[in-house]
Write a protein that holds these residues in place. Sequence first.
Motif, PDB file in Angstrom:
ATOM      1  N   ALA A 124       3.276  -4.304   1.643  1.00 49.37           N
ATOM      2  CA  ALA A 124       2.674  -2.971   1.736  1.00 49.37           C
ATOM      3  C   ALA A 124       2.500  -2.462   3.156  1.00 49.37           C
ATOM      4  O   ALA A 124       1.970  -1.380   3.354  1.00 49.37           O
ATOM      5  N   GLY A 125       2.930  -3.215   4.162  1.00 45.26           N
ATOM      6  CA  GLY A 125       2.694  -2.789   5.534  1.00 45.26           C
ATOM      7  C   GLY A 125       1.307  -3.158   5.998  1.00 45.26           C
ATOM      8  O   GLY A 125       0.513  -3.754   5.270  1.00 45.26           O
ATOM      9  N   MET A 126       1.019  -2.786   7.228  1.00 42.35           N
ATOM     10  CA  MET A 126      -0.275  -3.146   7.821  1.00 42.35           C
ATOM     11  C   MET A 126      -1.152  -1.902   7.981  1.00 42.35           C
ATOM     12  O   MET A 126      -0.653  -0.805   8.178  1.00 42.35           O
ATOM     13  N   PRO A 127      -2.494  -2.104   7.853  1.00 43.19           N
ATOM     14  CA  PRO A 127      -3.196  -3.387   7.680  1.00 43.19           C
ATOM     15  C   PRO A 127      -3.367  -3.820   6.231  1.00 43.19           C
ATOM     16  O   PRO A 127      -4.039  -4.805   5.946  1.00 43.19           O
ATOM     17  N   ALA A 128      -2.752  -3.091   5.279  1.00 41.50           N
ATOM     18  CA  ALA A 128      -2.968  -3.374   3.852  1.00 41.50           C
ATOM     19  C   ALA A 128      -2.650  -4.819   3.482  1.00 41.50           C
ATOM     20  O   ALA A 128      -3.371  -5.439   2.701  1.00 41.50           O
ATOM     21  N   ASN A 129      -1.557  -5.361   4.048  1.00 44.55           N
ATOM     22  CA  ASN A 129      -1.162  -6.728   3.679  1.00 44.55           C
ATOM     23  C   ASN A 129      -2.285  -7.732   3.894  1.00 44.55           C
ATOM     24  O   ASN A 129      -2.460  -8.665   3.109  1.00 44.55           O
ATOM     25  N   HIS A 182       0.587   1.580  -3.649  1.00 43.51           N
ATOM     26  CA  HIS A 182       1.193   1.613  -2.318  1.00 43.51           C
ATOM     27  C   HIS A 182       1.126   3.037  -1.761  1.00 43.51           C
ATOM     28  O   HIS A 182       0.853   3.248  -0.566  1.00 43.51           O
ATOM     29  N   SER A 183       1.341   4.020  -2.614  1.00 44.09           N
ATOM     30  CA  SER A 183       1.286   5.418  -2.212  1.00 44.09           C
ATOM     31  C   SER A 183      -0.075   5.778  -1.618  1.00 44.09           C
ATOM     32  O   SER A 183      -0.164   6.433  -0.572  1.00 44.09           O
ATOM     33  N   GLN A 187      -1.089   7.173   2.210  1.00 47.13           N
ATOM     34  CA  GLN A 187      -1.805   8.439   2.394  1.00 47.13           C
ATOM     35  C   GLN A 187      -3.110   8.266   3.156  1.00 47.13           C
ATOM     36  O   GLN A 187      -3.558   9.178   3.859  1.00 47.13           O
ATOM     37  N   HIS A 188      -3.722   7.092   3.056  1.00 48.35           N
ATOM     38  CA  HIS A 188      -5.035   6.881   3.672  1.00 48.35           C
ATOM     39  C   HIS A 188      -4.994   5.991   4.909  1.00 48.35           C
ATOM     40  O   HIS A 188      -6.024   5.489   5.363  1.00 48.35           O
ATOM     41  N   GLY A 189      -3.818   5.798   5.445  1.00 47.01           N
ATOM     42  CA  GLY A 189      -3.699   5.119   6.723  1.00 47.01           C
ATOM     43  C   GLY A 189      -3.808   3.607   6.685  1.00 47.01           C
ATOM     44  O   GLY A 189      -4.000   2.975   7.731  1.00 47.01           O
ATOM     45  N   ASN A 192       1.737   1.259   7.290  1.00 50.58           N
ATOM     46  CA  ASN A 192       2.630   1.886   8.261  1.00 50.58           C
ATOM     47  C   ASN A 192       4.024   2.120   7.665  1.00 50.58           C
ATOM     48  O   ASN A 192       5.008   2.248   8.378  1.00 50.58           O
ATOM     49  N   THR A 193       4.103   2.177   6.323  1.00 52.36           N
ATOM     50  CA  THR A 193       5.360   2.484   5.631  1.00 52.36           C
ATOM     51  C   THR A 193       5.294   3.920   5.109  1.00 52.36           C
ATOM     52  O   THR A 193       4.278   4.607   5.256  1.00 52.36           O
ATOM     53  N   ASP A 194       6.379   4.361   4.458  1.00 50.06           N
ATOM     54  CA  ASP A 194       6.400   5.714   3.883  1.00 50.06           C
ATOM     55  C   ASP A 194       6.621   5.677   2.371  1.00 50.06           C
ATOM     56  O   ASP A 194       7.093   6.641   1.775  1.00 50.06           O
TER      57      ASP A 194
END
Length: 229
Positions: A124-129, A182-183, A187-189, A192-194
């Motif tokens: 999911a990118g960072m910092p989510a991961n 993931h979306s 949207q909430h920062g 760092n993916t799209d």
Amino acid sequence: MKKLDLNDEQIDKVMSLHGADVESMKSKSEELNKTNKSLQSQIAERDKDLKTLKKQAGDNEGSSQLATPRFIIAHSTATPNGEAWAISRNMKNSINTSQTYVHFVIDDKSIYQVGELGYVAWGAGMPANSLAPVQIELCEFTNHKRAMKAYKHYVNWLRWSAKKYGIPLALDTNSYRGIKTHSWLVQHGYSNTDHVDPWQYLPKIGISKAKFAKDLTKGFSGLNIALTK
């Protein structure tokens, strides 16, 4: 009973009623024992299935960092008709090169584990991961029957994962804890993916945000999905 001036017929009736009560209590006790054994069997079966289905990352594969339990992340694969076994195998084969993998990949037939539960996955990118002890990919199908069955597995394993880590079942709320798509993370920062998954897919099979949120609070049961309750 004789001292109570009961005749033989009355004594027989009392004993008969007493015997019926005893048999009724025995029957209830046996039923409770059967229910208890059934529940224990279900728990054992769940543990057995999890061990059988999971494909854990081996030594020196993936991240060794423990995740902070804030999110359970809901993905979808964006690979039309790709099955869980193939997608999870590709993740494992390229885990150290593409550095993309999740914990579970789910379709209408199987649940495959790639990443070690509780540890960071790279999905999911960072910092989510670093904030997700479990990330789950839903396989996408053009066949509606397959799609809906996979979706039910997905919902139930998202629920199971949230409960395991004490994370609320709320979907995409403004809370810093819960089940997040993931979306929403993008949207909430938190990413760092799209990516926009799973919303590029779920509406195609008739799943709105409101329905997804409602299903996550209730879960599903039934033939072939009971083990994922």
